[in-house]
Design a protein around this motif. Structure first.
Motif, PDB file in Angstrom:
ATOM      1  N   ARG A 143       0.812  -1.215   0.000  1.00 50.45           N
ATOM      2  CA  ARG A 143       0.000   0.000   0.000  1.00 50.45           C
ATOM      3  C   ARG A 143       0.850   1.272   0.000  1.00 50.45           C
ATOM      4  O   ARG A 143       0.343   2.363   0.220  1.00 50.45           O
ATOM      5  CB  ARG A 143      -0.931   0.011   1.216  1.00 50.45           C
ATOM      6  CG  ARG A 143      -2.085  -0.979   1.121  1.00 50.45           C
ATOM      7  CD  ARG A 143      -2.951  -0.904   2.354  1.00 50.45           C
ATOM      8  NE  ARG A 143      -3.658   0.368   2.465  1.00 50.45           N
ATOM      9  CZ  ARG A 143      -4.875   0.597   1.979  1.00 50.45           C
ATOM     10  NH1 ARG A 143      -5.524  -0.353   1.347  1.00 50.45           N
ATOM     11  NH2 ARG A 143      -5.458   1.770   2.139  1.00 50.45           N
ATOM     12  N   HIS A 144       2.148   1.131  -0.266  1.00 56.86           N
ATOM     13  CA  HIS A 144       3.028   2.295  -0.281  1.00 56.86           C
ATOM     14  C   HIS A 144       2.927   3.047  -1.612  1.00 56.86           C
ATOM     15  O   HIS A 144       2.376   2.547  -2.597  1.00 56.86           O
ATOM     16  CB  HIS A 144       4.467   1.868  -0.030  1.00 56.86           C
ATOM     17  CG  HIS A 144       4.726   1.484   1.397  1.00 56.86           C
ATOM     18  ND1 HIS A 144       5.964   1.543   1.972  1.00 56.86           N
ATOM     19  CD2 HIS A 144       3.896   1.053   2.372  1.00 56.86           C
ATOM     20  CE1 HIS A 144       5.896   1.153   3.232  1.00 56.86           C
ATOM     21  NE2 HIS A 144       4.641   0.839   3.491  1.00 56.86           N
ATOM     22  N   ILE A 157      11.612  15.466  -6.014  1.00 57.92           N
ATOM     23  CA  ILE A 157      10.212  15.134  -6.287  1.00 57.92           C
ATOM     24  C   ILE A 157       9.489  16.417  -6.673  1.00 57.92           C
ATOM     25  O   ILE A 157       9.576  17.432  -5.969  1.00 57.92           O
ATOM     26  CB  ILE A 157       9.557  14.501  -5.049  1.00 57.92           C
ATOM     27  CG1 ILE A 157      10.278  13.192  -4.705  1.00 57.92           C
ATOM     28  CG2 ILE A 157       8.072  14.240  -5.298  1.00 57.92           C
ATOM     29  CD1 ILE A 157       9.804  12.549  -3.434  1.00 57.92           C
ATOM     30  N   MET A 158       8.817  16.401  -7.790  1.00 57.73           N
ATOM     31  CA  MET A 158       8.143  17.592  -8.292  1.00 57.73           C
ATOM     32  C   MET A 158       6.960  17.971  -7.398  1.00 57.73           C
ATOM     33  O   MET A 158       6.320  17.108  -6.790  1.00 57.73           O
ATOM     34  CB  MET A 158       7.652  17.366  -9.728  1.00 57.73           C
ATOM     35  CG  MET A 158       8.773  17.144 -10.714  1.00 57.73           C
ATOM     36  SD  MET A 158       9.858  18.561 -10.863  1.00 57.73           S
ATOM     37  CE  MET A 158      10.949  18.015 -12.168  1.00 57.73           C
ATOM     38  N   LYS A 159       6.664  19.261  -7.362  1.00 56.32           N
ATOM     39  CA  LYS A 159       5.509  19.736  -6.605  1.00 56.32           C
ATOM     40  C   LYS A 159       4.223  19.181  -7.199  1.00 56.32           C
ATOM     41  O   LYS A 159       4.096  19.062  -8.421  1.00 56.32           O
ATOM     42  CB  LYS A 159       5.464  21.264  -6.614  1.00 56.32           C
ATOM     43  CG  LYS A 159       6.502  21.912  -5.747  1.00 56.32           C
ATOM     44  CD  LYS A 159       6.319  23.429  -5.706  1.00 56.32           C
ATOM     45  CE  LYS A 159       7.349  24.055  -4.782  1.00 56.32           C
ATOM     46  NZ  LYS A 159       7.193  25.540  -4.722  1.00 56.32           N
ATOM     47  N   GLY A 160       3.277  18.879  -6.338  1.00 58.23           N
ATOM     48  CA  GLY A 160       2.006  18.337  -6.800  1.00 58.23           C
ATOM     49  C   GLY A 160       1.971  16.824  -6.861  1.00 58.23           C
ATOM     50  O   GLY A 160       0.942  16.250  -7.224  1.00 58.23           O
ATOM     51  N   LYS A 161       3.080  16.167  -6.528  1.00 58.25           N
ATOM     52  CA  LYS A 161       3.120  14.706  -6.545  1.00 58.25           C
ATOM     53  C   LYS A 161       2.168  14.139  -5.493  1.00 58.25           C
ATOM     54  O   LYS A 161       2.052  14.679  -4.388  1.00 58.25           O
ATOM     55  CB  LYS A 161       4.545  14.239  -6.263  1.00 58.25           C
ATOM     56  CG  LYS A 161       4.717  12.746  -6.128  1.00 58.25           C
ATOM     57  CD  LYS A 161       4.518  12.015  -7.441  1.00 58.25           C
ATOM     58  CE  LYS A 161       4.756  10.535  -7.284  1.00 58.25           C
ATOM     59  NZ  LYS A 161       4.462   9.792  -8.520  1.00 58.25           N
ATOM     60  N   MET A 162       1.451  13.085  -5.849  1.00 55.17           N
ATOM     61  CA  MET A 162       0.571  12.428  -4.883  1.00 55.17           C
ATOM     62  C   MET A 162       1.398  11.792  -3.772  1.00 55.17           C
ATOM     63  O   MET A 162       2.175  10.871  -4.030  1.00 55.17           O
ATOM     64  CB  MET A 162      -0.280  11.366  -5.576  1.00 55.17           C
ATOM     65  CG  MET A 162      -1.266  11.896  -6.586  1.00 55.17           C
ATOM     66  SD  MET A 162      -2.447  10.649  -7.131  1.00 55.17           S
ATOM     67  CE  MET A 162      -1.369   9.341  -7.690  1.00 55.17           C
ATOM     68  N   MET A 163       1.223  12.312  -2.576  1.00 56.23           N
ATOM     69  CA  MET A 163       1.998  11.848  -1.435  1.00 56.23           C
ATOM     70  C   MET A 163       1.076  11.631  -0.239  1.00 56.23           C
ATOM     71  O   MET A 163      -0.011  12.215  -0.170  1.00 56.23           O
ATOM     72  CB  MET A 163       3.070  12.877  -1.065  1.00 56.23           C
ATOM     73  CG  MET A 163       4.084  13.154  -2.160  1.00 56.23           C
ATOM     74  SD  MET A 163       5.320  11.856  -2.294  1.00 56.23           S
ATOM     75  CE  MET A 163       6.328  12.208  -0.883  1.00 56.23           C
ATOM     76  N   PRO A 164       1.498  10.811   0.724  1.00 59.09           N
ATOM     77  CA  PRO A 164       0.717  10.722   1.956  1.00 59.09           C
ATOM     78  C   PRO A 164       0.732  12.057   2.683  1.00 59.09           C
ATOM     79  O   PRO A 164       1.643  12.867   2.523  1.00 59.09           O
ATOM     80  CB  PRO A 164       1.473   9.651   2.760  1.00 59.09           C
ATOM     81  CG  PRO A 164       2.309   8.927   1.778  1.00 59.09           C
ATOM     82  CD  PRO A 164       2.646   9.906   0.718  1.00 59.09           C
ATOM     83  N   GLY A 165      -0.293  12.306   3.480  1.00 57.80           N
ATOM     84  CA  GLY A 165      -0.349  13.564   4.225  1.00 57.80           C
ATOM     85  C   GLY A 165      -1.710  13.777   4.855  1.00 57.80           C
ATOM     86  O   GLY A 165      -2.561  12.879   4.885  1.00 57.80           O
TER      87      GLY A 165
END
Length: 232
Positions: A143-144, A157-165
């Motif tokens: 699930r990572h 890592i480019m801005k707007g990347k889907m990341m946890p948060g």
């Protein structure tokens, strides 16, 4: 342009049966009463606007500048203030009370509220990302987020990347909801559909910015001989 607006509180959801017997899922909103706490003018402030106050609050909960500002509109002290730029601000006077009957059944509204907070969430829950397969070495990371796709250039890592948060607890607007019922005595408005936020959350109702075309009546027989409705 804005010509109708009010501050309210989400009560909860219910069902209403229309004249045809169909069930309409509705959100009930306690809309108002709101007090006009300030009038902004072109000459003094550079633009025309009206400030509404909603929900009574104890005087001890306000500081001295807030009390002085609110007492210009009367003795009612309000907890929530919101400014609206109406198309025509001249009908409003300082201290006027605005109730739910500003809206009528059949109006279309945009409802703005603060969504429920979900806490820290991963990419699957937060952005509906896909998970890895169950077999062949995915191990404990199924699930990572996976690879980020960057290499030595640009090495970031480019801005707007889907990341946890942090998920939720942000301003959300649901557009073009139908006003099903208005109770002026109880200051309740029933809106078709869901509204962002929890029960008791503060919401703002405005006339919709969408262009809803009005039906001009039933379609008659076409005069065009090439259309099937004109053939005999």
């Amino acid at each position: 342009m804005l010509n109708k607006a009010i501050i309210g509180k989400k009560v909860g959801m219910t069902q209403i049966f229309n004249a045809d017997g169909k069930v309409i899922p509705c959100t009930v909103i306690e809309a108002g009463p709101c007090v006009v706490t300030q009038l902004k003018t072109e000459e003094k402030d550079g633009y025309n606007a009206v400030q509404f106050g909603f929900e009574d609050v104890k005087e001890a909960r306000l500081n001295k500048p807030q009390k002085g500002h609110l007492k210009k509109a009367g003795d009612s002290l309000k907890k929530y203030l919101k400014e609206f730029r109406f198309e025509d601000c001249t009908p409003f006077q300082l201290g006027d009370v605005v109730k739910a009957d500003m809206f009528v059944t059949g109006d279309y509204v945009d409802v703005t509220g603060t969504s429920k907070g979900k806490g820290y969430a991963g990419v699957i829950k937060r952005f509906n990302a896909s998970r890895l397969k169950e077999t062949h070495g995915t191990g404990p990371v199924h699930r990572h987020a996976g690879s980020m796709g960057a290499c030595s250039d640009p090495s970031k890592i480019m801005k707007g990347k889907m990341m946890p948060g942090h998920m939720g607890a942000e301003q959300v607007t649901v557009q073009n909801l139908d006003v099903v019922k208005v109770d002026a005595e109880l200051n309740l408005i029933a809106v078709c559909g869901a509204v962002p936020g929890p029960k008791g959350g503060i919401v703002v109702l405005k006339n919709t910015v969408k262009n809803n075309k009005v039906a001009k009546g039933e379609a008659g027989i076409s005069k065009n001989p090439q259309k099937a409705s004109a053939r005999k």
